[in-house]
Motif scaffolding. Structure first.
Motif, mmCIF file in Angstrom:
data_model
loop_
_atom_site.group_PDB
_atom_site.id
_atom_site.type_symbol
_atom_site.label_atom_id
_atom_site.label_comp_id
_atom_site.label_asym_id
_atom_site.label_seq_id
_atom_site.Cartn_x
_atom_site.Cartn_y
_atom_site.Cartn_z
ATOM 1 N N GLU A 14 0.804 -1.211 0.000
ATOM 2 C CA GLU A 14 0.000 0.000 0.000
ATOM 3 C C GLU A 14 0.842 1.268 0.000
ATOM 4 O O GLU A 14 1.874 1.352 0.664
ATOM 5 C CB GLU A 14 -0.874 -0.031 1.271
ATOM 6 C CG GLU A 14 -1.693 1.196 1.519
ATOM 7 C CD GLU A 14 -2.416 1.102 2.846
ATOM 8 O OE1 GLU A 14 -3.643 1.244 2.837
ATOM 9 O OE2 GLU A 14 -1.757 0.889 3.884
ATOM 10 N N GLU A 18 -0.820 7.868 -0.605
ATOM 11 C CA GLU A 18 -2.151 7.799 -1.197
ATOM 12 C C GLU A 18 -3.212 7.624 -0.112
ATOM 13 O O GLU A 18 -4.286 8.232 -0.166
ATOM 14 C CB GLU A 18 -2.209 6.629 -2.188
ATOM 15 C CG GLU A 18 -3.531 6.500 -2.919
ATOM 16 C CD GLU A 18 -3.529 5.357 -3.911
ATOM 17 O OE1 GLU A 18 -4.563 4.661 -4.011
ATOM 18 O OE2 GLU A 18 -2.497 5.142 -4.568
ATOM 19 N N LYS A 19 -2.894 6.803 0.883
ATOM 20 C CA LYS A 19 -3.825 6.593 1.996
ATOM 21 C C LYS A 19 -4.051 7.892 2.773
ATOM 22 O O LYS A 19 -5.183 8.234 3.119
ATOM 23 C CB LYS A 19 -3.284 5.515 2.937
ATOM 24 C CG LYS A 19 -4.205 5.191 4.099
ATOM 25 C CD LYS A 19 -3.626 4.099 4.986
ATOM 26 C CE LYS A 19 -4.565 3.818 6.166
ATOM 27 N NZ LYS A 19 -3.990 2.787 7.072
ATOM 28 N N LEU A 21 -3.803 10.928 1.694
ATOM 29 C CA LEU A 21 -4.560 11.873 0.880
ATOM 30 C C LEU A 21 -6.004 11.429 0.657
ATOM 31 O O LEU A 21 -6.817 12.202 0.156
ATOM 32 C CB LEU A 21 -3.852 12.082 -0.460
ATOM 33 C CG LEU A 21 -2.475 12.760 -0.365
ATOM 34 C CD1 LEU A 21 -1.785 12.763 -1.720
ATOM 35 C CD2 LEU A 21 -2.590 14.177 0.188
ATOM 36 N N SER A 22 -6.311 10.192 1.044
ATOM 37 C CA SER A 22 -7.685 9.693 0.979
ATOM 38 C C SER A 22 -8.424 9.907 2.289
ATOM 39 O O SER A 22 -9.562 9.448 2.447
ATOM 40 C CB SER A 22 -7.678 8.191 0.635
ATOM 41 O OG SER A 22 -7.070 7.966 -0.611
ATOM 42 N N SER A 23 -7.785 10.590 3.218
ATOM 43 C CA SER A 23 -8.406 10.878 4.516
ATOM 44 C C SER A 23 -9.747 11.587 4.343
ATOM 45 O O SER A 23 -9.932 12.375 3.410
ATOM 46 C CB SER A 23 -7.474 11.761 5.344
ATOM 47 O OG SER A 23 -8.138 12.298 6.469
ATOM 48 N N GLU A 24 -10.667 11.307 5.232
ATOM 49 C CA GLU A 24 -11.979 11.973 5.211
ATOM 50 C C GLU A 24 -11.965 13.312 5.926
ATOM 51 O O GLU A 24 -12.991 14.005 5.978
ATOM 52 C CB GLU A 24 -13.033 11.058 5.835
ATOM 53 C CG GLU A 24 -13.254 9.785 5.032
ATOM 54 C CD GLU A 24 -14.318 8.890 5.642
ATOM 55 O OE1 GLU A 24 -14.859 9.261 6.710
ATOM 56 O OE2 GLU A 24 -14.605 7.837 5.063
ATOM 57 N N THR A 29 -9.809 16.887 2.250
ATOM 58 C CA THR A 29 -10.732 16.719 1.117
ATOM 59 C C THR A 29 -10.967 18.005 0.340
ATOM 60 O O THR A 29 -11.114 17.976 -0.884
ATOM 61 C CB THR A 29 -12.075 16.160 1.589
ATOM 62 O OG1 THR A 29 -12.647 17.048 2.580
ATOM 63 C CG2 THR A 29 -11.919 14.770 2.204
ATOM 64 N N MET A 32 -8.076 18.114 -2.047
ATOM 65 C CA MET A 32 -8.101 17.014 -3.015
ATOM 66 C C MET A 32 -9.272 17.150 -3.992
ATOM 67 O O MET A 32 -9.188 16.661 -5.121
ATOM 68 C CB MET A 32 -8.168 15.677 -2.285
ATOM 69 C CG MET A 32 -6.954 15.395 -1.394
ATOM 70 S SD MET A 32 -5.375 15.453 -2.288
ATOM 71 C CE MET A 32 -5.539 14.007 -3.336
ATOM 72 N N ASP A 33 -10.342 17.799 -3.558
ATOM 73 C CA ASP A 33 -11.497 17.996 -4.442
ATOM 74 C C ASP A 33 -11.273 19.110 -5.463
ATOM 75 O O ASP A 33 -12.101 19.325 -6.347
ATOM 76 C CB ASP A 33 -12.752 18.315 -3.615
ATOM 77 C CG ASP A 33 -13.260 17.106 -2.842
ATOM 78 O OD1 ASP A 33 -12.828 15.973 -3.155
ATOM 79 O OD2 ASP A 33 -14.070 17.291 -1.906
ATOM 80 N N GLU A 358 -1.491 12.783 9.448
ATOM 81 C CA GLU A 358 -1.871 11.505 8.828
ATOM 82 C C GLU A 358 -0.644 10.606 8.648
ATOM 83 O O GLU A 358 -0.686 9.402 8.950
ATOM 84 C CB GLU A 358 -2.539 11.752 7.468
ATOM 85 C CG GLU A 358 -3.839 12.534 7.511
ATOM 86 C CD GLU A 358 -5.044 11.710 7.935
ATOM 87 O OE1 GLU A 358 -4.926 10.464 8.003
ATOM 88 O OE2 GLU A 358 -6.108 12.310 8.193
#
Length: 368
Positions: A14, A18-19, A21-24, A29, A32-33, A358
C-alpha cells in the motif's frame, strides 16, 4: 550497502501517501477535491535502518520538476548550507565571525544569520549570506553535491534583489581589525522554460492591476526533488558517497541541525508573535499551542505569492520514529498575485498540518 528506492513503482504494498490523501478530514478533502487549483506536489520518504545502512523509500504525489512552483524561503536552506561550506574553506573566518554588509547598519555573525533564517525565516539574514556567497557560487556548491536542479537568482524582499553584483562585506578579523570583501559579479538569470511558469489571471504591480498571468521565469527555482535531496544529505550524510557530502565540520553540522529544529522562543523571540509552530507547518501549523518536546522538526518553510512549501525531517524521540516530508501547495483562490489575498490560514496550512498528522499516525503503526 545503502539502498535508495526512488519512488515506489516497484513496491507492491500500500502507498501510505495515497492513503493519507484519501483521509476523510475536511482539511484534506477540500484540497483534493480541487487539485488543479492547488498545484500540489508531495514527496514522503520512509526511513529504514538495516545494520549500518540507511534505506530511503520515496512516495510521490504529482512531483514533477518541470511544473514550476515558487520556492519562497525554502531557498534559504541551500544558502545556509553553502555559506557554512564556504566558511570552512577560509582559515580566517568562522561561523562566529562578525560582519556587516557595506551600507547596512546591522552587525551580525554568520551563525546568528543562519539561526534567524530557520527560527523565524528572516529575509535580511538570508540576503546577507547571498552577499557573502554570490548566486553563482551558491548554486554551484549545491549542484556539486548532486542536488539539482536549483537556480537561486535573487535576494528576498529586497530592493534590487536580482542585482548580479554582490555588496562588499565588512568583516571583523578581530576586535579592532576589519577587511572589506570584494564584490562578486554573477551571471544574469535567464528565463526558466518550465510548465506553469506563468500563473493566475492578473497581478498587481506598483498598485496597478495587470490583467495577465504573473511571470515567474526570472524567479528562484528549487523543486521538490532537490529539496528532498538536500535534506537527506544534511540529516544523513553517511548515506551518501563522500563526493555528495557537504564539506562541513562536525561543529558546523551540529550547529546547523540545532538551528533547523530550535523553536523561536528559545532564541528570545516573543512567543506570542513567534509561537512554536510559526515556521513548522506539518503536524502543528494550524495550532498555536506549545509543541511536544519529544517531537523535533528539522525544516525550512516558504510562503509567498500564495504558495506554501515545507521541507521537513520529523523525529519522534519517544516513539523512535522518523520520516521526511516535502510538499508545496498553491492557495490563491482569486488567481490574482501581489494582492496579499491568499488562503494560507484557511486552506494551505491546515492541509499541510493534517497531512503531517496523517503520515505521523501511519509511521506510529508501521512495521520496521
Amino acid at each position: 550497502m545503502i539502498i535508495f528506492t526512488e519512488g515506489c513503482s516497484s513496491v507492491n504494498y500500500e502507498d501510505p501517501l495515497e492513503k493519507a490523501l484519501s483521509s476523510e478530514s475536511p482539511l484534506i478533502t477540500r484540497v483534493m477535491d480541487n487539485l488543479k487549483a492547488h498545484e500540489l506536489q508531495i514527496r514522503y520518504t520512509q526511513i529504514d535502518r538495516r545494520n549500518d545502512s540507511i534505506l530511503f523509500t520515496d512516495f510521490d504525489f504529482q512531483v514533477n520538476q518541470d511544473n514550476y512552483f515558487y520556492p519562497a524561503s525554502t531557498a534559504k536552506f541551500p544558502a545556509a548550507v553553502a555559506a557554512l561550506e564556504k566558511l570552512n574553506e577560509i582559515d580566517s573566518l568562522s561561523m562566529h565571525t562578525r560582519f556587516y554588509v557595506e551600507g547596512d547598519s546591522v552587525e551580525t555573525t554568520f551563525a546568528k544569520a543562519i539561526s534567524e533564517i530557520f527560527a523565524v525565516s528572516d529575509n535580511a539574514a538570508n540576503n546577507r549570506l547571498i552577499e557573502f556567497l554570490g548566486q553563482d557560487d551558491l548554486n554551484q556548491r549545491i549542484r556539486n553535491r548532486g542536488v539539482q536542479p536549483i537556480r537561486i537568482a535573487h535576494r528576498l524582499s529586497a530592493p534590487n534583489g536580482d542585482d548580479v553584483t554582490t555588496k562588499p562585506l565588512v568583516i571583523y578579523l578581530n576586535d579592532t581589525t576589519t577587511v572589506l570583501s570584494k564584490p562578486i559579479l554573477n551571471t544574469p538569470a535567464q528565463p526558466l522554460k518550465l510548465r506553469k511558469i506563468k500563473k493566475g489571471k492578473a497581478y498587481y504591480e506598483d498598485d496597478l492591476l495587470q490583467k495577465e498571468p504573473f511571470d515567474f521565469s526570472l524567479k528562484n527555482y528549487f523543486p521538490i526533488q532537490s529539496q528532498n535531496a538536500l535534506l537527506k544529505r544534511i540529516i544523513f550524510p553517511e548515506a551518501f558517497p563522500k563526493a555528495q557530502q557537504f564539506d562541513l565540520s562536525v561543529e558546523q553540522r551540529s550547529f546547523l541541525l540545532e538551528a533547523m529544529h530550535t523553536l523561536p522562543a528559545k532564541l528570545g523571540y516573543d512567543p506570542e508573535e513567534y509561537y512554536d509552530s510559526y515556521v513548522k507547518f506539518f503536524m502543528f501549523g494550524d495550532n498555536y499551542d506549545p509543541m511536544p518536546e519529544h517531537i523535533k522538526i528539522y525544516n525550512k518553510v516558504g510562503y509567498a505569492y500564495g504558495t506554501l512549501t515545507d521541507c521537513a525531517y520529523i523525529r519522534d524521540t519517544k516513539n523512535n520514529i522518523d520520516f521526511i516530508i516535502n510538499a508545496t501547495i498553491l492557495v490563491n483562490s482569486n488567481e490574482i498575485f501581489n494582492d496579499d489575498d491568499y488562503n494560507y490560514d484557511e486552506v494551505g496550512i491546515p492541509f499541510l498540518a493534517q497531512l503531517g498528522r496523517e503520515l505521523y499516525e501511519y509511521e506510529l503503526k508501521r512495521k520496521r
